[in-house]
Design a protein around this motif. Structure first.
Motif, short mmCIF file in Angstrom:
data_model
loop_
_atom_site.label_atom_id
_atom_site.label_comp_id
_atom_site.label_asym_id
_atom_site.label_seq_id
_atom_site.Cartn_x
_atom_site.Cartn_y
_atom_site.Cartn_z
N PRO A 30 0.81 -1.24 0.00
CA PRO A 30 0.00 0.00 0.00
C PRO A 30 0.83 1.27 0.00
CG PRO A 30 -0.03 -1.04 2.16
CD PRO A 30 0.63 -2.02 1.23
N ALA A 31 2.10 1.19 0.44
CA ALA A 31 2.96 2.37 0.45
C ALA A 31 3.36 2.81 -0.95
CB ALA A 31 4.22 2.09 1.29
N TYR A 32 3.09 1.98 -1.95
CA TYR A 32 3.37 2.33 -3.34
C TYR A 32 2.43 3.40 -3.86
CZ TYR A 32 4.26 1.48 -8.36
OH TYR A 32 4.58 1.61 -9.69
N ALA A 33 1.31 3.63 -3.21
CA ALA A 33 0.29 4.58 -3.68
C ALA A 33 0.91 5.96 -3.90
CB ALA A 33 -0.85 4.67 -2.68
N GLY A 34 0.77 6.48 -5.10
CA GLY A 34 1.30 7.80 -5.42
C GLY A 34 2.71 7.80 -5.95
N TYR A 35 3.33 6.64 -6.10
CA TYR A 35 4.73 6.60 -6.54
C TYR A 35 4.93 7.32 -7.87
CZ TYR A 35 8.71 4.74 -9.11
OH TYR A 35 9.82 4.63 -9.90
N LYS A 36 4.04 7.10 -8.83
CA LYS A 36 4.20 7.74 -10.14
C LYS A 36 3.66 9.16 -10.16
CE LYS A 36 4.30 3.49 -12.79
NZ LYS A 36 3.68 2.67 -13.86
N GLU A 37 3.09 9.61 -9.03
CA GLU A 37 2.57 10.97 -8.85
C GLU A 37 1.35 11.24 -9.72
OE1 GLU A 37 5.76 13.80 -9.10
OE2 GLU A 37 6.95 12.76 -7.57
N ASP A 38 1.42 11.04 -11.04
CA ASP A 38 0.22 11.12 -11.87
C ASP A 38 -0.78 10.07 -11.42
OD1 ASP A 38 1.45 13.04 -13.42
OD2 ASP A 38 2.14 11.61 -14.91
N TRP A 39 -2.07 10.34 -11.58
CA TRP A 39 -3.07 9.32 -11.35
C TRP A 39 -2.93 8.26 -12.44
CZ3 TRP A 39 -5.87 8.62 -7.08
CH2 TRP A 39 -5.91 9.69 -6.17
N THR A 40 -2.74 7.01 -12.01
CA THR A 40 -2.38 5.94 -12.93
C THR A 40 -3.31 4.75 -12.74
OG1 THR A 40 -0.06 6.63 -12.84
CG2 THR A 40 -0.52 4.42 -13.68
N LEU A 41 -3.82 4.23 -13.85
CA LEU A 41 -4.70 3.08 -13.85
C LEU A 41 -3.92 1.84 -14.28
CD1 LEU A 41 -7.67 1.86 -13.87
CD2 LEU A 41 -7.66 2.38 -16.32
N ASN A 42 -4.08 0.75 -13.53
CA ASN A 42 -3.46 -0.52 -13.87
C ASN A 42 -4.52 -1.61 -13.94
OD1 ASN A 42 -0.31 -0.39 -13.82
ND2 ASN A 42 -0.97 0.84 -12.07
N LEU A 43 -4.49 -2.38 -15.02
CA LEU A 43 -5.38 -3.53 -15.18
C LEU A 43 -4.54 -4.77 -15.45
CD1 LEU A 43 -8.02 -1.96 -17.62
CD2 LEU A 43 -8.31 -2.32 -15.17
N SER A 44 -4.86 -5.87 -14.77
CA SER A 44 -4.14 -7.12 -14.98
C SER A 44 -5.14 -8.27 -15.02
CB SER A 44 -3.12 -7.38 -13.85
OG SER A 44 -2.14 -6.38 -13.80
N SER A 45 -4.88 -9.23 -15.89
CA SER A 45 -5.73 -10.42 -15.98
C SER A 45 -4.83 -11.62 -16.22
CB SER A 45 -6.74 -10.28 -17.12
OG SER A 45 -7.56 -11.42 -17.20
N ARG A 46 -5.03 -12.67 -15.41
CA ARG A 46 -4.16 -13.85 -15.48
C ARG A 46 -5.01 -15.11 -15.59
NH1 ARG A 46 0.91 -15.52 -14.24
NH2 ARG A 46 1.13 -17.64 -13.40
N LEU A 47 -4.66 -15.96 -16.55
CA LEU A 47 -5.29 -17.26 -16.71
C LEU A 47 -4.24 -18.32 -16.40
CD1 LEU A 47 -7.54 -19.20 -17.54
CD2 LEU A 47 -6.81 -18.92 -19.92
N GLN A 48 -4.40 -18.99 -15.27
CA GLN A 48 -3.47 -20.02 -14.85
C GLN A 48 -3.87 -21.35 -15.48
OE1 GLN A 48 -1.06 -19.21 -12.58
NE2 GLN A 48 -0.26 -21.17 -11.84
N TRP A 49 -2.88 -22.05 -16.06
CA TRP A 49 -3.11 -23.38 -16.61
C TRP A 49 -4.22 -23.36 -17.67
CZ3 TRP A 49 -3.78 -25.90 -11.14
CH2 TRP A 49 -2.60 -25.70 -10.42
N ALA A 50 -3.98 -22.68 -18.74
CA ALA A 50 -4.97 -22.56 -19.81
C ALA A 50 -5.41 -23.94 -20.29
CB ALA A 50 -4.37 -21.77 -20.98
N GLY A 51 -6.72 -24.11 -20.45
CA GLY A 51 -7.28 -25.36 -20.93
C GLY A 51 -7.68 -26.34 -19.86
N VAL A 52 -7.33 -26.06 -18.59
CA VAL A 52 -7.69 -26.94 -17.49
C VAL A 52 -9.04 -26.49 -16.92
CG1 VAL A 52 -7.05 -27.75 -15.19
CG2 VAL A 52 -5.29 -27.44 -16.94
N ASP A 53 -9.99 -27.41 -16.79
CA ASP A 53 -11.31 -27.08 -16.28
C ASP A 53 -11.22 -26.61 -14.83
OD1 ASP A 53 -14.07 -26.82 -16.19
OD2 ASP A 53 -14.37 -28.90 -15.55
N GLY A 54 -11.77 -25.44 -14.54
CA GLY A 54 -11.75 -24.90 -13.19
C GLY A 54 -10.43 -24.27 -12.81
N ALA A 55 -9.55 -24.01 -13.77
CA ALA A 55 -8.23 -23.44 -13.47
C ALA A 55 -8.38 -22.03 -12.92
CB ALA A 55 -7.38 -23.41 -14.74
N PRO A 56 -7.39 -21.59 -12.13
CA PRO A 56 -7.46 -20.26 -11.52
C PRO A 56 -7.46 -19.13 -12.54
CG PRO A 56 -5.82 -21.63 -10.44
CD PRO A 56 -6.21 -22.36 -11.68
#
Length: 325
Positions: free
Chosen positions: A39-65
């Protein structure tokens, strides 16, 4: 009980592949979204910055994270830049389990030198986690199995995070604690996995190779004092301030004897390749590809992760050094 056993096995496999037993979020491209682990990273880049991340673990496995994360942070006063604020929203899916969390982050940023190129930041985050398990998604083979409810089970838990973060133009060091609120009334027969306190140590630095190439090694150590210690070493090259190319190696190690940890566990390793492009000075897109190298690798597919970063304009006043971290 078949469905419940399969679910537990999937959780165990996920935990072993990431070398941890708790369910704190960890993204391969965490270097582009420091708020996810501190949480101490908040404001590091000073500009208001948006980050989006999406991760598919073990592609093709039923119920994978499947993991998704959204964060936005910046400074509240562009003159003294003392206060950083941030919002972090996560969603983690694993088979019939769907966990969502939201955090408000606050960082107090202490200026350390006259040209304002170094700061020491102290951060806290307050939030909540909603746990959901949909019993209808279990394939039990026995509709009368009393151990699994056919409906959705829910649990709401408060959460608190703390962190400290130091940075200069060429170096950063962070220490943070997640899941700091213990479960005051744990249910011994609950199907939900208990969250445990987890600590992160992150560091990295920039080495100029030439006018057009910068090298950035980065390290992450993740510890919950119960499972194996998770260690990740990464190396990145930035070409012409446009393209990031890198790789990381992640493994679980036993640094000391832990009473709750088996001594004969097989080590689990993973290798990640990362490419990111600075489309504009304010916009970056990244992709990573993970493969396992342990015995578990034969039972899982590769993992994919994408990230997107966008800065909303330049804060008032000059940012004296590039924000590589």
């Amino acid at each position: 009980m078949k469905g419940l056993k399969n679910y537990i096995l999937l959780i165990l496999a996920f935990g072993l592949s990431k070398s941890h037993a708790q369910q704190t979020l960890q993204l391969s491209q965490y270097i582009f979204n420091g708020l996810a682990v501190n949480p101490a990273y908040a404001g590091y880049k000073e500009d208001w910055t948006l980050n989006l991340s999406s991760r598919l673990q073990w592609a093709g496995v039923d119920g994978a994270p499947k993991t998704s994360s959204l964060s936005i942070d910046g400074v509240t006063n562009s003159d003294n830049k003392t206060i950083g604020l941030g919002l972090l929203v996560n969603n983690d899916r694993l088979g019939p389990e769907n966990n969502s969390s939201i955090y408000g982050n606050y960082s107090f940023r202490i200026r350390l030198n006259n040209d304002d190129s170094q700061r020491l930041c102290f951060g806290v985050a307050i939030g909540a986690i909603v746990f959901n398990i949909d019993g209808s998604l279990f394939n039990t083979g026995n509709v009368t199995d009393p151990s699994i409810s056919s409906g959705v089970q829910n649990k709401l838990a408060p959460d608190f995070r703390v962190g400290i973060y130091y940075y200069s133009p060429v170096f950063y060091l962070g220490l943070s604690g997640l899941n700091m609120v213990p479960d005051a009334y744990p249910d011994p027969v609950s199907i939900f996995i208990k969250q445990v306190r987890t600590y992160y140590l992150t560091t990295g630095f920039i080495v100029p190779i030439s006018d057009a190439v910068n090298w950035k090694p980065a390290f992450l150590i993740k510890e919950d004092f119960k499972g194996p210690t998770n260690v990740s070493a990464a190396t990145y090259f930035l070409f012409g301030n446009l393209i990031w190319v890198g790789a990381s190696y992640t493994t679980g190690v036993q640094l000391w004897k832990k009473a709750s940890l088996q001594s004969d566990l097989n080590r689990t390793d993973g290798i990640t390749g990362v490419v990111a492009v600075n489309i504009t000075p304010q916009c970056r897109f990244g992709y990573s590809y993970d493969v396992g190298t342990s015995k578990l690798a034969g039972y899982q597919s590769a993992s994919h992760e994408i990230s997107f970063t966008y800065g909303f304009g330049r804060a008032k006043g000059r940012i004296l050094s590039p924000r590589y971290f």
